[in-house]
Design a protein around this motif. Structure first.
Motif, short mmCIF file in Angstrom:
data_model
loop_
_atom_site.label_atom_id
_atom_site.label_comp_id
_atom_site.label_asym_id
_atom_site.label_seq_id
_atom_site.Cartn_x
_atom_site.Cartn_y
_atom_site.Cartn_z
N PRO A 1 0.90 -1.10 0.10
CA PRO A 1 0.02 0.11 0.11
C PRO A 1 0.95 1.07 -0.06
O PRO A 1 1.71 1.33 0.66
N TYR A 2 0.46 2.27 -0.72
CA TYR A 2 1.11 3.48 -0.84
C TYR A 2 0.37 4.84 -0.26
O TYR A 2 0.92 5.97 -0.37
N TYR A 3 -0.80 4.53 -0.13
CA TYR A 3 -1.87 5.97 0.18
C TYR A 3 -3.09 5.13 1.07
O TYR A 3 -3.57 4.35 0.44
N GLU A 4 -3.46 5.77 2.11
CA GLU A 4 -4.78 5.37 2.65
C GLU A 4 -5.91 6.28 2.37
O GLU A 4 -5.63 7.63 2.92
N ALA A 5 -6.93 5.76 1.90
CA ALA A 5 -7.94 6.71 1.45
C ALA A 5 -9.49 6.05 2.03
O ALA A 5 -9.42 5.29 3.03
N GLY A 6 -10.49 6.36 1.44
CA GLY A 6 -11.77 5.93 1.79
C GLY A 6 -12.78 6.95 1.34
O GLY A 6 -12.44 8.08 0.43
N LEU A 7 -13.92 6.26 1.35
CA LEU A 7 -15.15 7.16 0.40
C LEU A 7 -15.92 8.12 1.27
O LEU A 7 -16.11 7.88 2.40
N THR A 8 -16.18 9.18 0.73
CA THR A 8 -16.84 10.43 1.31
C THR A 8 -18.08 10.84 0.37
O THR A 8 -17.78 10.64 -0.95
N ILE A 9 -19.02 11.55 0.90
CA ILE A 9 -20.15 11.96 0.14
C ILE A 9 -19.85 13.58 -0.22
O ILE A 9 -19.33 14.40 1.09
N MET A 10 -20.26 14.06 -1.29
CA MET A 10 -20.43 15.53 -1.51
C MET A 10 -21.69 15.87 -1.93
O MET A 10 -22.36 15.36 -2.80
N VAL A 11 -22.51 16.93 -1.36
CA VAL A 11 -23.83 17.31 -1.97
C VAL A 11 -23.70 18.89 -2.18
O VAL A 11 -22.77 19.59 -1.96
N LYS A 12 -24.88 19.56 -2.67
CA LYS A 12 -25.06 20.85 -2.90
C LYS A 12 -25.03 21.37 -1.55
O LYS A 12 -25.69 20.94 -0.45
N ALA A 13 -24.42 22.86 -1.34
CA ALA A 13 -24.15 23.48 -0.25
C ALA A 13 -25.68 23.61 0.45
O ALA A 13 -25.69 23.51 1.74
N ASP A 14 -26.75 23.76 -0.23
CA ASP A 14 -27.87 23.84 0.39
C ASP A 14 -28.67 22.64 0.68
O ASP A 14 -29.99 22.89 1.02
N ASN A 15 -28.06 21.59 0.46
CA ASN A 15 -28.84 20.29 0.76
C ASN A 15 -28.75 19.99 2.44
O ASN A 15 -27.75 19.61 2.92
#
Ligand code: GLN
Length: 263
Positions: free
Chosen positions: A119-133
């Protein structure tokens, strides 16, 4: 008679010479042949790991700097091609490329098809939404929602597990952001560093990030399973770059901080 003998010796000599040359050019991956080309593929639409520079010439990003440094360490000339993310593993399997470096998470499904570096980098999943959501505050809130993801990724796999969600699979993470901004989806799921980089780099106030991380994923450099020599050499080179500070230099360039001790 003497003449024939001389002729035979000359013939044997030249044959040996030819055989010798052949042996050199056919040197194994990662061998001593300095001119050996390392055929690399990536999907260059995944900032800050791989993307096309503004001048449109060179591929840039953490992965790009890392693979160039690894190539240099192995004495190999790095040649990078830009292909679709879901084409990377097939290209390794057919032997069209030597390595794929593309923010690719190591997982059991992929390990059946290709070999991964350490392994060379640790990541993971996130969410992005519209600012007004204000309805979507965690992964649980994505049920029945429209979600954009990049095709062939762990985001796509996870999104498809969400009950009643309508999942739009697009060619790149950049496309998922466009789809969100256009209001065609309620949310996007991407690797955390990619969502973070998009938000910060573009100072985009029209979108917001949800803090929760769904998975922990380690990035690895993928290779053909039969290419055990290259896997060994690449891992050795990676260890060296971590020990001599070069890895940390690249990490700091793209993420602004020192690399975590574990990487
Ligand atoms: N890390 C994710 C995966 O491996 C996304 C990779 C990418 O889109 N380049 O599926």
């Amino acid at each position: 008679m003497k003449k024939i003998l001389l002729l035979c010796m000359a013939l044997i000599g030249s044959l040996l010479l030819v055989a010798g040359c052949g042996g050199n050019t056919a040197s194994k991956d990662g061998g001593s042949d300095k001119a050996k080309v390392l055929k690399v593929a990536t999907n260059a639409d995944f900032a800050p790991f791989e993307f096309q520079g503004a001048d449109g010439k060179e591929y840039q990003g953490f992965d790009m700097d890392l693979i160039r440094a690894l190539g240099k360490e192995m004495g190999m000339q790095v040649k990078i091609d830009n292909i679709s993310f879901d084409g990377l593993i097939p290209a390794l399997q057919t032997g069209n490329i030597d390595v794929a470096i593309s923010g690719m998470s190591i997982n059991d499904d992929r390990k059946k098809k290709v070999a991964f570096s350490d392994p060379y980098y640790e990541a993971g999943l996130t969410i992005m939404v519209k600012a007004d959501n204000n309805n979507i505050k965690s992964f649980k809130d994505l049920q029945g929602k429209k979600i954009a993801v990049q095709i062939g990724t762990t985001s796509a796999t996870e999104a498809k597990k969400i009950p009643n969600a309508e999942v739009k699979e697009l060619n790149s993470s950049a496309d998922t952001f466009l789809e969100l901004k256009a209001g065609n989806v309620d949310a996007v799921i991407n690797d955390k560093p990619v969502n973070d980089y998009y938000k910060v780099k573009n100072s985009d106030d029209s979108v917001k990030r949800i803090g929760e991380k769904l998975t922990l994923e380690n990035y690895g450099i993928a290779m053909n399973k039969d290419n055990t020599e290259l896997v060994k050499n690449l891992n050795e080179a990676l260890k060296k770059l971590k020990a001599n500070g070069e890895y940390n230099k690249i990490y700091k360039k793209w993420f602004g901080t020192d690399a975590p001790a574990a990487t």
